[in-house]
Design an enzyme around this catalytic site. Sequence first.
Site, PDB file in Angstrom:
ATOM      1  CG  ASP A   1      -0.232  -0.013   2.559  1.00 57.22           C
ATOM      2  OD1 ASP A   1       0.936  -0.481   2.631  1.00 57.22           O
ATOM      3  OD2 ASP A   1      -0.820   0.457   3.558  1.00 57.22           O
TER       4      ASP A   1
ATOM      5  CG  HIS B   1       6.604   0.309  10.193  1.00 55.89           C
ATOM      6  ND1 HIS B   1       6.687  -0.076  11.500  1.00 55.89           N
ATOM      7  CD2 HIS B   1       6.090   1.571  10.205  1.00 55.89           C
ATOM      8  CE1 HIS B   1       6.249   0.898  12.285  1.00 55.89           C
ATOM      9  NE2 HIS B   1       5.886   1.905  11.523  1.00 55.89           N
TER      10      HIS B   1
HETATM   11  O1  RIB Z   1       1.976  -0.185  10.916  1.00 54.39           O
HETATM   12  C1  RIB Z   1       2.861   0.055   9.872  1.00 54.39           C
HETATM   13  C2  RIB Z   1       2.300  -0.446   8.567  1.00 54.39           C
HETATM   14  O2  RIB Z   1       1.137   0.309   8.215  1.00 54.39           O
HETATM   15  C3  RIB Z   1       3.241  -0.281   7.404  1.00 54.39           C
HETATM   16  O3  RIB Z   1       3.041  -1.345   6.504  1.00 54.39           O
HETATM   17  C4  RIB Z   1       2.786   1.011   6.804  1.00 54.39           C
HETATM   18  O4  RIB Z   1       3.197   1.129   5.458  1.00 54.39           O
HETATM   19  C5  RIB Z   1       1.304   0.910   6.932  1.00 54.39           C
HETATM   20  O5  RIB Z   1       0.788   0.101   5.922  1.00 54.39           O
HETATM   21 CA    CA Z   2       2.713  -0.753   4.124  1.00 57.81          CA
END
Ligand code: RIB
Ligand code: CA
Length: 306
Positions: free
Chosen positions: A9, A240
């Site tokens: 995303d 992340h």
């Molecule tokens: O909590 C972090 C996640 O949420 C990551 O994948 C960020 O890109 C959002 O999708």
């Molecule tokens: Ca993400």
Amino acid sequence: MKRIIFDTDPGIDDAMALLFLGSSSSVFISSLTTIMGNASTEQCTRNALFLRKIYGLKMPVHKGSSTSINGQTPSKYPDLVHGKNGLADIVLTEERSLPDPGTAHSVMSSTAKKHPNDLTVLAVGQLTNVALAILKDKSFSGNLKEIVFMGGTINEPGNVTPWAEANIWGDPEAAEIIFKSGIPLTMVGLDVTMKTRITKTFLRTITSKLGKLGRFLQNINTFYADYYAKSMNLDSFPIHDSLAAMFVTNPDFFVTKKGILSVKKNGEERGRTLFEENQQGPHSVCLDVNADKVLTEYEKLVTNHY
Ligand code: RIB
Ligand code: CA
């Protein structure tokens, strides 16, 4: 070389994960598939097409579901973290290409069928597309090798509510379908991603070597870094999704435990992931990481490649 579908995303940290995957010679990205989360599915698809172009990648991009498993569309997106367009509101140079034919979940099914036990789905957004593949194709669970996903948290606080991480909170029904599917899976959640943060200085050591692409990456990550500075008083920010990507290429950087994952679907704890440790359990959860090794590897691969 591992065959993967990258379900994403994009999203600033998604963009950094794709940069890493595109630099790695140990993965073959068979497709990019898109999902809502950091922005709508339509916008995230445009962003994936844009990133594919500026990273010089060639794989097809398949649009994913515009609703979660229970038919809902988010009423808002995390504009403050990723910008209204998911990429720090930087004007994306006209992206005229359209997504490739075939929905995200149908491409996951057909690729797994074509390459039984040789496809990893690396999911770094909410898990809707993977859940749809499981629901719509009875052979999918048996054909897929594994799922590695960024999402959830066991010991760290959530980042949307005190209990829930964003990707699981976005579609807990999808997460439950995956947890009950029997597909081997590894959760790469906030327990390791919050321990692996980068500073603006570290970022610059990478982006200063990447010319025009580096200036784009510096700009989007400065927006993201400023959010973490303002909202959490942090002088560093988590990358992340790159952690889940790194688990695919370098699992030895992580400490995992086996057990059984479940998810809360009701009440104020909706989206919370629960983990019952059990040596015979079907799920692996990353509980610790060697952050230095992750960052060194990230810098090495990306700066050697671009
Ligand atoms: O909590 C972090 C996640 O949420 C990551 O994948 C960020 O890109 C959002 O999708
Ligand atoms: Ca993400």
